[in-house]
Design an enzyme around this catalytic site. Structure first.
Site, PDB file in Angstrom:
ATOM      1  N   ILE A 165       0.840  -1.205   0.000  1.00  0.00           N
ATOM      2  CA  ILE A 165       0.000   0.000   0.000  1.00  0.00           C
ATOM      3  C   ILE A 165       0.877   1.258   0.000  1.00  0.00           C
ATOM      4  CG2 ILE A 165      -1.565   1.325   1.486  1.00  0.00           C
ATOM      5  CD1 ILE A 165      -2.846  -1.436   2.261  1.00  0.00           C
ATOM      6  N   LYS A 203      -9.508  -2.834   8.868  1.00  0.00           N
ATOM      7  CA  LYS A 203     -10.860  -3.321   9.184  1.00  0.00           C
ATOM      8  C   LYS A 203     -10.884  -4.106  10.493  1.00  0.00           C
ATOM      9  CE  LYS A 203     -13.204  -7.489   7.646  1.00  0.00           C
ATOM     10  NZ  LYS A 203     -12.452  -8.358   8.577  1.00  0.00           N
ATOM     11  N   TYR A 252      -2.054  -6.360  17.243  1.00  0.00           N
ATOM     12  CA  TYR A 252      -2.300  -5.638  15.988  1.00  0.00           C
ATOM     13  C   TYR A 252      -3.620  -4.868  16.056  1.00  0.00           C
ATOM     14  CZ  TYR A 252      -3.075  -5.167  10.880  1.00  0.00           C
ATOM     15  OH  TYR A 252      -3.311  -4.708   9.603  1.00  0.00           O
ATOM     16  N   LYS A 289      -4.372  -0.931  15.761  1.00  0.00           N
ATOM     17  CA  LYS A 289      -5.189  -0.408  14.662  1.00  0.00           C
ATOM     18  C   LYS A 289      -6.372   0.396  15.199  1.00  0.00           C
ATOM     19  CE  LYS A 289      -2.660  -1.558  11.381  1.00  0.00           C
ATOM     20  NZ  LYS A 289      -2.059  -0.482  10.583  1.00  0.00           N
ATOM     21  N   LEU A 298      11.408   1.871  11.584  1.00  0.00           N
ATOM     22  CA  LEU A 298      11.059   2.764  12.692  1.00  0.00           C
ATOM     23  C   LEU A 298      10.832   1.967  13.963  1.00  0.00           C
ATOM     24  CD1 LEU A 298       8.534   4.955  10.701  1.00  0.00           C
ATOM     25  CD2 LEU A 298      10.815   5.678  11.477  1.00  0.00           C
ATOM     26  N   ASN A 301       0.384  -7.428  10.529  1.00  0.00           N
ATOM     27  CA  ASN A 301      -0.459  -8.264  11.389  1.00  0.00           C
ATOM     28  C   ASN A 301       0.387  -9.445  11.870  1.00  0.00           C
ATOM     29  OD1 ASN A 301      -2.421  -9.799  12.593  1.00  0.00           O
ATOM     30  ND2 ASN A 301      -3.929  -9.468  10.970  1.00  0.00           N
ATOM     31  N   VAL A 320      -6.335  -6.412   0.778  1.00  0.00           N
ATOM     32  CA  VAL A 320      -5.546  -5.803  -0.298  1.00  0.00           C
ATOM     33  C   VAL A 320      -4.370  -6.719  -0.594  1.00  0.00           C
ATOM     34  CG1 VAL A 320      -4.377  -3.701  -1.063  1.00  0.00           C
ATOM     35  CG2 VAL A 320      -6.102  -3.556   0.754  1.00  0.00           C
ATOM     36  N   THR A 336      -1.067  -7.480  -1.173  1.00  0.00           N
ATOM     37  CA  THR A 336       0.262  -6.853  -1.043  1.00  0.00           C
ATOM     38  C   THR A 336       1.250  -7.963  -0.660  1.00  0.00           C
ATOM     39  OG1 THR A 336      -0.039  -6.522   1.326  1.00  0.00           O
ATOM     40  CG2 THR A 336      -0.799  -4.736  -0.111  1.00  0.00           C
TER      41      THR A 336
HETATM   42  P1  NAP Z   1       3.579  -4.684   3.265  1.00  0.00           P
HETATM   43  O1  NAP Z   1       3.251  -5.278   1.965  1.00  0.00           O
HETATM   44  O2  NAP Z   1       4.364  -5.490   4.259  1.00  0.00           O
HETATM   45  O3  NAP Z   1       4.335  -3.298   3.069  1.00  0.00           O
HETATM   46  C1  NAP Z   1       4.674  -2.552   4.225  1.00  0.00           C
HETATM   47  C2  NAP Z   1       6.054  -1.982   4.110  1.00  0.00           C
HETATM   48  O4  NAP Z   1       6.341  -1.330   5.371  1.00  0.00           O
HETATM   49  C3  NAP Z   1       7.154  -3.031   3.938  1.00  0.00           C
HETATM   50  O5  NAP Z   1       8.127  -2.578   3.020  1.00  0.00           O
HETATM   51  C4  NAP Z   1       7.739  -3.156   5.340  1.00  0.00           C
HETATM   52  O6  NAP Z   1       9.100  -3.588   5.345  1.00  0.00           O
HETATM   53  C5  NAP Z   1       7.621  -1.728   5.825  1.00  0.00           C
HETATM   54  N1  NAP Z   1       7.666  -1.626   7.293  1.00  0.00           N
HETATM   55  C6  NAP Z   1       7.093  -2.433   8.202  1.00  0.00           C
HETATM   56  N2  NAP Z   1       7.370  -2.002   9.448  1.00  0.00           N
HETATM   57  C7  NAP Z   1       8.132  -0.895   9.313  1.00  0.00           C
HETATM   58  C8  NAP Z   1       8.702   0.020  10.225  1.00  0.00           C
HETATM   59  N3  NAP Z   1       8.603  -0.147  11.544  1.00  0.00           N
HETATM   60  N4  NAP Z   1       9.419   1.061   9.749  1.00  0.00           N
HETATM   61  C9  NAP Z   1       9.532   1.270   8.409  1.00  0.00           C
HETATM   62  N5  NAP Z   1       8.998   0.434   7.490  1.00  0.00           N
HETATM   63  C10 NAP Z   1       8.306  -0.631   7.938  1.00  0.00           C
HETATM   64  O7  NAP Z   1       2.209  -4.246   4.033  1.00  0.00           O
HETATM   65  P2  NAP Z   1       0.812  -3.717   3.448  1.00  0.00           P
HETATM   66  O8  NAP Z   1      -0.105  -4.866   3.284  1.00  0.00           O
HETATM   67  O9  NAP Z   1       1.034  -2.779   2.326  1.00  0.00           O
HETATM   68  O10 NAP Z   1       0.283  -2.928   4.730  1.00  0.00           O
HETATM   69  C11 NAP Z   1       0.433  -1.529   4.875  1.00  0.00           C
HETATM   70  C12 NAP Z   1      -0.509  -1.046   5.981  1.00  0.00           C
HETATM   71  O11 NAP Z   1      -1.855  -1.372   5.622  1.00  0.00           O
HETATM   72  C13 NAP Z   1      -0.235  -1.698   7.343  1.00  0.00           C
HETATM   73  O12 NAP Z   1      -0.428  -0.728   8.360  1.00  0.00           O
HETATM   74  C14 NAP Z   1      -1.317  -2.748   7.427  1.00  0.00           C
HETATM   75  O13 NAP Z   1      -1.672  -3.021   8.750  1.00  0.00           O
HETATM   76  C15 NAP Z   1      -2.462  -2.059   6.693  1.00  0.00           C
HETATM   77  N6  NAP Z   1      -3.472  -2.992   6.189  1.00  0.00           N
HETATM   78  C16 NAP Z   1      -3.198  -3.835   5.156  1.00  0.00           C
HETATM   79  C17 NAP Z   1      -4.186  -4.704   4.715  1.00  0.00           C
HETATM   80  C18 NAP Z   1      -3.980  -5.633   3.552  1.00  0.00           C
HETATM   81  O14 NAP Z   1      -4.926  -6.351   3.184  1.00  0.00           O
HETATM   82  N7  NAP Z   1      -2.808  -5.685   2.947  1.00  0.00           N
HETATM   83  C19 NAP Z   1      -5.439  -4.717   5.337  1.00  0.00           C
HETATM   84  C20 NAP Z   1      -5.664  -3.851   6.385  1.00  0.00           C
HETATM   85  C21 NAP Z   1      -4.674  -2.987   6.809  1.00  0.00           C
HETATM   86  P3  NAP Z   1       9.386  -5.144   5.670  1.00  0.00           P
HETATM   87  O15 NAP Z   1       8.662  -5.960   4.645  1.00  0.00           O
HETATM   88  O16 NAP Z   1      10.868  -5.242   5.590  1.00  0.00           O
HETATM   89  O17 NAP Z   1       8.848  -5.375   7.061  1.00  0.00           O
END
Ligand code: NAP
Length: 256
Positions: A19, A140, A152, A156, A62, A92, A185, A187
């Site tokens: 995202i 969600k 988590y 959230k 971070l 999560n 989503v 990802t």
């Molecule tokens: P993702 O694919 O893992 O991408 C997140 C990015 O953030 C990764 O590059 C990760 O690096 C980096 N990251 C994690 N912790 C970090 C930190 N402390 N400092 C700096 N960078 C950090 O995750 P995503 O699915 O896009 O999720 C993004 C946000 O959307 C999150 O807050 C998640 O809870 C929320 N979300 C996602 C979904 C979904 O369906 N995907 C649903 C609800 C909410 P590493 O991979 O090296 O850890």
């Protein structure tokens, strides 16, 4: 619609992948300057290539307040302004009541929540000058629960509370604060999670059939579109809101 984001400097935690990556790319398309705070350098480089002079990666994970302080200072030193903050980094990590421990719970809340406060705190003096905007990416699970993931969901949920709290506190500076709530989503994080099931393809099909609008996953670009709109002056009278971008998954009738 011209969002007028040209040359606006926006911090994005976790801005190299998923995202956050889509938000960084979307901002580049708008002529803005994304500051990607994310340890994933390989993925970050691919985004930076699209705008080498008008973007920056700060490759840190971070954790301590000083990490956020450093990131904010580096961005300001290089570009002289900060116009927006997207708090997005998180994962999560399945620390539940039964399958967790007090220590693991505290660590999960810390990893998913504290840097949202740290970045907002250290960016605030600059956001006051620019009358900037903050977008918190929540989940969600904060409003529906998921089971087995107390840390988590606590983080959230707190992000949604802080969105309202900061929206009130920052009214006097004309800083708007909103939350975007994704559900499903596809990802890198989601891909890893779905692979933990015995039959990932079947699990994915079971989930998507319950997503009312189109029976499909939300794309990272669809979350980015809402986030970028909220950062822009076109959202000038929207603050303290929780925006669900989920194809109706959280609220619509599941028999649809
Ligand atoms: P993702 O694919 O893992 O991408 C997140 C990015 O953030 C990764 O590059 C990760 O690096 C980096 N990251 C994690 N912790 C970090 C930190 N402390 N400092 C700096 N960078 C950090 O995750 P995503 O699915 O896009 O999720 C993004 C946000 O959307 C999150 O807050 C998640 O809870 C929320 N979300 C996602 C979904 C979904 O369906 N995907 C649903 C609800 C909410 P590493 O991979 O090296 O850890």
């Amino acid at each position: 619609m011209n969002l007028n984001l040209q040359d606006k400097v926006i911090l994005i935690s976790g801005g190299a992948k998923g995202i956050g990556g889509a938000i960084s790319l979307g901002l580049i398309e708008e002529g803005a300057i994304p500051i990607i705070i994310d340890p994933s350098e390989e993925e970050g480089v691919k985004i930076l290539e699209k705008a080498p002079l008008k973007s920056l990666q700060i490759p840190i994970r971070l954790s301590d307040p000083s990490d956020s302080q450093k990131a904010v200072e580096l961005a300001f030193e290089k570009f002289g302004r900060i116009d927006g903050l997207v708090n997005n980094a998180g994962a999560n990590d399945s620390i539940g009541l039964e399958n967790g421990s007090p220590g693991a719970f505290a660590e999960s809340v810390s990893k998913n929540l504290f840097h949202y406060y740290h970045l907002a705190h250290y960016a605030l003096p600059y956001l006051k000058k620019s009358k900037g905007a903050i977008v918190n990416i929540s989940s969600k699970t904060a409003v529906t629960g998921q089971g087995g993931t107390s840390g988590y969901t606590a983080a959230k949920g707190a992000q949604l509370s802080l969105t309202r709290e900061w929206a009130v506190e920052l009214l006097k500076y004309q800083i708007r604060v909103n939350a975007v709530i994704p559900a499903e989503v596809y990802t890198p994080l989601y891909q890893n999670w779905i692979q933990t099931f015995e039959n990932p393809e079947q699990k994915l099909a079971d989930i998507t059939k319950n997503i009312p609008l189109g029976n499909r996953m939300t794309t990272p670009e669809e979350i980015a579109a809402m986030t970028i709109f909220l950062l822009s002056e076109k959202a000038s009278h929207i603050t303290g809101q929780h925006l669900f971008v989920d194809g109706g998954y959280t609220h619509l009738d599941r028999s649809l």
